[in-house]
Each structure stands twice: as C-alpha cells, then as structure tokens.
Write an enzyme that holds these catalytic residues in place. Sequence first.
Site, short mmCIF file in Angstrom:
data_model
loop_
_atom_site.label_atom_id
_atom_site.label_comp_id
_atom_site.label_asym_id
_atom_site.label_seq_id
_atom_site.Cartn_x
_atom_site.Cartn_y
_atom_site.Cartn_z
N SER A 147 62.20 -44.45 -23.76
CA SER A 147 62.30 -43.66 -24.99
C SER A 147 63.20 -44.39 -25.97
O SER A 147 64.09 -45.15 -25.56
CB SER A 147 62.91 -42.29 -24.66
OG SER A 147 63.27 -41.60 -25.85
N TYR A 160 68.96 -37.01 -20.16
CA TYR A 160 67.74 -37.70 -20.62
C TYR A 160 68.07 -39.10 -21.14
O TYR A 160 67.39 -40.08 -20.78
CB TYR A 160 67.07 -36.85 -21.71
CG TYR A 160 65.74 -37.37 -22.18
CD1 TYR A 160 64.59 -37.20 -21.40
CD2 TYR A 160 65.61 -38.02 -23.40
CE1 TYR A 160 63.35 -37.66 -21.83
CE2 TYR A 160 64.38 -38.47 -23.84
CZ TYR A 160 63.26 -38.30 -23.06
OH TYR A 160 62.04 -38.76 -23.50
N1 LIG Z 1 57.07 -36.78 -27.00
C1 LIG Z 1 58.06 -37.54 -27.37
O1 LIG Z 1 58.58 -37.42 -28.49
C2 LIG Z 1 58.59 -38.61 -26.46
C3 LIG Z 1 59.44 -39.58 -26.99
C4 LIG Z 1 59.93 -40.57 -26.15
C5 LIG Z 1 59.56 -40.61 -24.83
N2 LIG Z 1 58.73 -39.67 -24.33
C6 LIG Z 1 58.39 -39.74 -22.93
O2 LIG Z 1 56.99 -39.79 -22.80
C7 LIG Z 1 56.62 -39.25 -21.53
C8 LIG Z 1 55.52 -38.23 -21.74
O3 LIG Z 1 56.03 -37.19 -22.57
P1 LIG Z 1 55.10 -36.21 -23.40
O4 LIG Z 1 55.74 -36.04 -24.71
O5 LIG Z 1 53.68 -36.64 -23.30
O6 LIG Z 1 55.36 -34.87 -22.57
P2 LIG Z 1 54.37 -33.72 -22.01
O7 LIG Z 1 55.28 -32.64 -21.55
O8 LIG Z 1 53.32 -33.42 -22.98
O9 LIG Z 1 53.72 -34.44 -20.74
C9 LIG Z 1 54.51 -34.73 -19.61
C10 LIG Z 1 53.69 -34.48 -18.34
O10 LIG Z 1 54.50 -34.84 -17.23
C11 LIG Z 1 54.25 -33.90 -16.20
N3 LIG Z 1 55.37 -33.86 -15.25
C12 LIG Z 1 56.59 -33.27 -15.44
N4 LIG Z 1 57.32 -33.40 -14.33
C13 LIG Z 1 56.56 -34.07 -13.42
C14 LIG Z 1 56.76 -34.50 -12.09
N5 LIG Z 1 57.91 -34.21 -11.43
N6 LIG Z 1 55.78 -35.17 -11.46
C15 LIG Z 1 54.60 -35.42 -12.11
N7 LIG Z 1 54.35 -35.04 -13.36
C16 LIG Z 1 55.32 -34.37 -14.01
C17 LIG Z 1 54.09 -32.58 -16.93
O11 LIG Z 1 53.40 -31.62 -16.12
C18 LIG Z 1 53.30 -33.01 -18.16
O12 LIG Z 1 51.90 -32.90 -17.94
C19 LIG Z 1 57.89 -38.70 -20.91
O13 LIG Z 1 58.43 -39.63 -20.00
C20 LIG Z 1 58.82 -38.55 -22.11
O14 LIG Z 1 60.16 -38.62 -21.75
C21 LIG Z 1 58.24 -38.66 -25.11
#
Ligand SMILES: NC(=O)c1ccc[n+]([C@@H]2O[C@H](COP(=O)([O-])OP(=O)(O)OC[C@H]3O[C@@H](n4cnc5c(N)ncnc54)[C@H](O)[C@@H]3O)[C@@H](O)[C@H]2O)c1
Length: 259
Positions: A147, A160
């Site tokens: 991130s 985080y």
């Molecule tokens: N959305 C943002 O702004 C953003 C920014 C930087 C990084 N990220 C990172 O991107 C990745 C995806 O995030 P997103 O925004 O698509 O979130 P999201 O919540 O839409 O998707 C995350 C998915 O991970 C699954 N998950 C959660 N815990 C789990 C576990 N223990 N085992 C297996 N699956 C699990 C959830 O069920 C969900 O389907 C994450 O690592 C997040 O930290 C997101």
Amino acid sequence: MTELRPAKLTGKSALITGAGSGIGEAMARLFAAEGARVAVVDLDRAAAERVAGEIDSGGGDAVALASDVSRAADCQAMVERTVERFGALDILCNNAGVGVAAVCHETSEEDWDLVLGVCLKGVFLGSKFAIPHMLVHGGGVICNTSSAAAEAAVANRAAYCAAKAGVLGLTKSIAIDYASRGIRCNALLPGTVDSPWIGKIIAQQSDPVAQRALMEARQPLGRLGRPEEIARAALYLCSDDASFVTGTGLVVDGGFLAR
Ligand SMILES: NC(=O)c1ccc[n+]([C@@H]2O[C@H](COP(=O)([O-])OP(=O)(O)OC[C@H]3O[C@@H](n4cnc5c(N)ncnc54)[C@H](O)[C@@H]3O)[C@@H](O)[C@H]2O)c1
C-alpha cells in the site's frame, strides 16, 4: 484495422488471494482474460464462487477456493488444490487484506494480530507454500499487494501501516533469495482505490458525499483509483513485460506519494 496482440498469460496458472472483491477480483478477471487459469481465493466462499463462476461463464478457467490466508493449513491447501487442478503454480498474488482504524496505543492485541495475520503473515504463508512448487517448475512470479501506506503513514491505521511496510521488506527478501532460481517477487503500492472496502469506509461517515469529495481532492489526479487500474499494474509485474523487474514496489496512486 484492429491489430490482435497475444494474450500475456497464456498457459500460466495464477492464484490470487482476496479475489472475491475489489482489487483481487479485478486481477482475477484480467488475468483470466489474458489467458491464465485462475484460483480465486477468498475467506468469503460465496464471493470466490461468484467471481470464479463468472470467469468460467465468460470462457475462462477458474476455481474458487475458500481459505483464510492467516492460517498455515489453509494456505498449504489452497496451493495444493491449485497445483492439483492446473498442474502448476506460475503466479501468486498475495492480495488479501484487512484494516482496523486505531492509533498505536488504542490498537488491541487482537486487532494487531488480525491485521498483521492477514496482511503480512498471509503474504509469508502464501509464499512459503507456493515457492517449492515454483522451484520444481523452474520459477514463477509473486506479486504482493502492499500500500502507499507503507511509504507515507495513513492516520489512525497503526497496525495496517506496519503490516504493509513489512510486506515491502518481505518482498525484497524473497526477491534476492530466489532471483537465481527463477522467481521474481514485487509489491504493488496502491493509493486510495474505489473498492468495496473503501466504499464501506465512506458509507460509514456522517456525510458520505463530502467524505468521498475529500478523498478525491487529496489525490493529485482528482479521483480515486479503480480496481482495474491496479490489476493492470499487477499484470505488468506478473507478465514477461517485467522480466527484469524484481524486489521493487510499484506505486499506483494517482500521484499521492509525489506530493
Ligand atoms: N482499496 C484501497 O484503497 C487500497 C489501497 C492500498 C492497498 N490496498 C490493499 O489491496 C488489497 C485488496 O483490497 P480491496 O480494497 O480490494 O479490499 P476488499 O475488501 O474489496 O477485498 C479484500 C478481499 O480480501 C478478503 N479477505 C479478507 N481477509 C481474508 C483472509 N483472512 N483470507 C482470505 N481472504 C481474505 C475479503 O473477503 C475480500 O474479498 C488489500 O491488501 C488492501 O490492503 C487497498
């Protein structure tokens, strides 16, 4: 005249965690469209089945696997089932993540363990069980979703920020330890992306419309990222286009970290 270009992941098999939603879902769809067979892994079985089912209906080849990436037995099983189904594992995207809002002294031990368990230990476990299969097949590619919070701390997200910075360190460690054995490992550093996760955070605010506008205004490009834009960066890192790229963090943040 439209020129056809070859698909970038033909013949590859990919395992993507957190692929039932948001960024991981976009990766799964794009990788399948680029010819990969995809293991759609998520804690939420129904979400994984929905995404895998839609990929299959669109002519792709996907399998849905329910796994908790913070548990070793689940990670071992998800890798073994992927290899059984597709014969190999060429690409691993450790993407699943969770966040908890709290400053350091108000973070409970339970929340620390949850966030570090999914965001950092999950990357370790996924890699630990996938790497032996990659080594047997002459190599592979790992892409870890870190991130922008690894580089510039986000307020009120102590666990985080720590976890995502840890992902960068582990990424570099894997990159140098396996470079001579055909495995590349990189991280993605997304900025704020309009996934269901961020949608929920916005919806919880007293004025969601104002909150979204505030978040958009913080981005030099004036908008949030789209999951597909992060998926395209993952495709680059996981394809031969990035054949000389390993041990790096690719920032995809609409200019956020450049300020
Ligand atoms: N959305 C943002 O702004 C953003 C920014 C930087 C990084 N990220 C990172 O991107 C990745 C995806 O995030 P997103 O925004 O698509 O979130 P999201 O919540 O839409 O998707 C995350 C998915 O991970 C699954 N998950 C959660 N815990 C789990 C576990 N223990 N085992 C297996 N699956 C699990 C959830 O069920 C969900 O389907 C994450 O690592 C997040 O930290 C997101």
